[in-house]
Design a protein around this motif. Structure first.
Motif, PDB file in Angstrom:
ATOM      1  N   ILE A 195      25.942 -36.262 -26.494  1.00  0.00           N
ATOM      2  CA  ILE A 195      25.220 -36.183 -27.767  1.00  0.00           C
ATOM      3  C   ILE A 195      24.246 -35.007 -27.774  1.00  0.00           C
ATOM      4  O   ILE A 195      24.172 -34.244 -28.747  1.00  0.00           O
ATOM      5  CB  ILE A 195      24.469 -37.504 -28.028  1.00  0.00           C
ATOM      6  CG1 ILE A 195      25.474 -38.640 -28.242  1.00  0.00           C
ATOM      7  CG2 ILE A 195      23.556 -37.369 -29.245  1.00  0.00           C
ATOM      8  CD1 ILE A 195      24.836 -40.003 -28.361  1.00  0.00           C
ATOM      9  N   GLU A 196      23.505 -34.816 -26.681  1.00  0.00           N
ATOM     10  CA  GLU A 196      22.531 -33.722 -26.606  1.00  0.00           C
ATOM     11  C   GLU A 196      23.211 -32.356 -26.657  1.00  0.00           C
ATOM     12  O   GLU A 196      22.677 -31.417 -27.254  1.00  0.00           O
ATOM     13  CB  GLU A 196      21.715 -33.847 -25.318  1.00  0.00           C
ATOM     14  CG  GLU A 196      20.626 -32.787 -25.175  1.00  0.00           C
ATOM     15  CD  GLU A 196      19.804 -32.960 -23.914  1.00  0.00           C
ATOM     16  OE1 GLU A 196      18.943 -32.086 -23.650  1.00  0.00           O
ATOM     17  OE2 GLU A 196      20.007 -33.955 -23.193  1.00  0.00           O
ATOM     18  N   ALA A 197      24.398 -32.250 -26.061  1.00  0.00           N
ATOM     19  CA  ALA A 197      25.099 -30.963 -26.021  1.00  0.00           C
ATOM     20  C   ALA A 197      25.809 -30.634 -27.323  1.00  0.00           C
ATOM     21  O   ALA A 197      26.279 -29.508 -27.494  1.00  0.00           O
ATOM     22  CB  ALA A 197      26.112 -30.965 -24.877  1.00  0.00           C
ATOM     23  N   ASP A 235      24.470 -39.743 -23.456  1.00  0.00           N
ATOM     24  CA  ASP A 235      23.333 -38.916 -23.875  1.00  0.00           C
ATOM     25  C   ASP A 235      23.634 -37.431 -23.659  1.00  0.00           C
ATOM     26  O   ASP A 235      23.249 -36.586 -24.478  1.00  0.00           O
ATOM     27  CB  ASP A 235      22.077 -39.304 -23.102  1.00  0.00           C
ATOM     28  CG  ASP A 235      21.533 -40.655 -23.530  1.00  0.00           C
ATOM     29  OD1 ASP A 235      21.857 -41.088 -24.654  1.00  0.00           O
ATOM     30  OD2 ASP A 235      20.792 -41.280 -22.739  1.00  0.00           O
ATOM     31  N   ALA A 236      24.329 -37.107 -22.563  1.00  0.00           N
ATOM     32  CA  ALA A 236      24.660 -35.710 -22.282  1.00  0.00           C
ATOM     33  C   ALA A 236      25.595 -35.152 -23.350  1.00  0.00           C
ATOM     34  O   ALA A 236      25.424 -34.009 -23.807  1.00  0.00           O
ATOM     35  CB  ALA A 236      25.298 -35.592 -20.905  1.00  0.00           C
ATOM     36  N   ARG A 287      23.867 -42.287 -19.436  1.00  0.00           N
ATOM     37  CA  ARG A 287      23.568 -40.893 -19.082  1.00  0.00           C
ATOM     38  C   ARG A 287      24.651 -39.956 -19.593  1.00  0.00           C
ATOM     39  O   ARG A 287      24.352 -38.894 -20.145  1.00  0.00           O
ATOM     40  CB  ARG A 287      23.432 -40.766 -17.564  1.00  0.00           C
ATOM     41  CG  ARG A 287      23.095 -39.353 -17.084  1.00  0.00           C
ATOM     42  CD  ARG A 287      22.987 -39.317 -15.569  1.00  0.00           C
ATOM     43  NE  ARG A 287      24.257 -39.634 -14.938  1.00  0.00           N
ATOM     44  CZ  ARG A 287      25.219 -38.720 -14.737  1.00  0.00           C
ATOM     45  NH1 ARG A 287      25.049 -37.466 -15.124  1.00  0.00           N
ATOM     46  NH2 ARG A 287      26.348 -39.069 -14.152  1.00  0.00           N
ATOM     47  N   THR A 294      27.368 -41.290 -32.471  1.00  0.00           N
ATOM     48  CA  THR A 294      26.276 -41.036 -33.416  1.00  0.00           C
ATOM     49  C   THR A 294      26.561 -41.461 -34.847  1.00  0.00           C
ATOM     50  O   THR A 294      25.618 -41.654 -35.621  1.00  0.00           O
ATOM     51  CB  THR A 294      25.927 -39.536 -33.437  1.00  0.00           C
ATOM     52  OG1 THR A 294      27.096 -38.787 -33.829  1.00  0.00           O
ATOM     53  CG2 THR A 294      25.463 -39.055 -32.068  1.00  0.00           C
ATOM     54  N   PRO A 334      24.860 -31.038 -31.076  1.00  0.00           N
ATOM     55  CA  PRO A 334      24.182 -31.332 -32.336  1.00  0.00           C
ATOM     56  C   PRO A 334      25.103 -31.112 -33.532  1.00  0.00           C
ATOM     57  O   PRO A 334      24.932 -31.726 -34.576  1.00  0.00           O
ATOM     58  CB  PRO A 334      23.005 -30.342 -32.340  1.00  0.00           C
ATOM     59  CG  PRO A 334      23.424 -29.249 -31.401  1.00  0.00           C
ATOM     60  CD  PRO A 334      24.246 -29.915 -30.359  1.00  0.00           C
TER      61      PRO A 334
END
Length: 222
Positions: free
Chosen positions: A171-173, A168-169, A165, A148, A175
């Motif tokens: 990064i999403e987990a 993304d997992a 995938r 990021t 913040p």
């Protein structure tokens, strides 16, 4: 000796936000830097200086050859490594990309009239801690940061090699990467590992306290 000099183009966020320099023509700057450093290490004068300046050279150049290691994961950078560097360091590149990288190295080396291609330097980031949970958190924080905050090169690289995938997992987990976690959905095949966590336990010896690996337990395998 065992010293090797590592060079790389870096990324836009680091170049501008940490070094205070504009991110302009990174490929050209990388080539110019390699040529200049190679000349200086050989005891020669700086090959390119502003008009009117007097090119200087090292007062005490190294007596032993200093291998130049180029870190790059982009096609132009890998070609420069094949042309000018002694070793190529494919930082954060999944193993699925190494064959293509070697082909680029070989083609660039041949075009430059070199007898051999640069060697490939293994680059496997490790998170070492006293327990698996802490090591896993360190690895997740590191990956979330590179996914990021270090520009588009590394996340694009991972996505191109099939790890969108998992990225993304992570990064999403996370913040807030300061208290990072590794979600179960981020684990992938161990055959394509490029980052792993290791638990360590302290031990005491006559040389002092040094960490000793316990049973190897990779927890992040990209």
């Amino acid at each position: 000796g065992r010293f090797a000099l590592g060079l790389g183009a870096s990324t836009l966020p680091l170049t501008e936000g940490f070094h205070g320099r504009r991110w302009h023509d990174p490929v050209g700057a990388l080539r110019q830097t390699l040529v200049a450093v190679r000349a200086l290490l050989a005891g020669q004068r700086l090959p390119s200086v502003p008009e009117g300046a007097h090119p200087l050279r090292l007062g005490i150049p190294p007596t032993d050859p200093v291998p130049i290691v180029l870190a790059s994961v982009t096609e132009p950078g890998i070609r420069i490594a094949g042309e000018l560097a002694d070793r190529w360091l494919p930082f954060l590149m999944p193993t699925t990309g190494l064959d293509t990288g070697r082909e680029l190295l070989a083609a660039a080396a041949a075009a430059a009239g070199r007898d051999q291609s640069p060697t490939v330097v293994a680059s496997v980031p490790l998170a070492l801690a006293a327990d698996r949970k802490t090591a896993t958190s360190m690895a997740a924080r590191w990956l979330a940061t590179y996914g990021t905050r270090m520009g588009p090169i590394y996340p694009r690289l991972l996505r191109e090699h099939g790890y969108g995938r998992e990225l993304d997992a992570v990064i999403e987990a996370n913040p807030d990467a300061r208290s990072a976690i590794l979600p179960a959905s981020a684990n992938a095949s161990p055959a394509t590992s490029c980052c792993s966590a290791r638990s360590m336990r302290p031990t005491t010896s006559s040389a002092g306290s040094w960490p000793t690996p316990t049973t190897s337990r990779p927890s992040l395998r990209w």
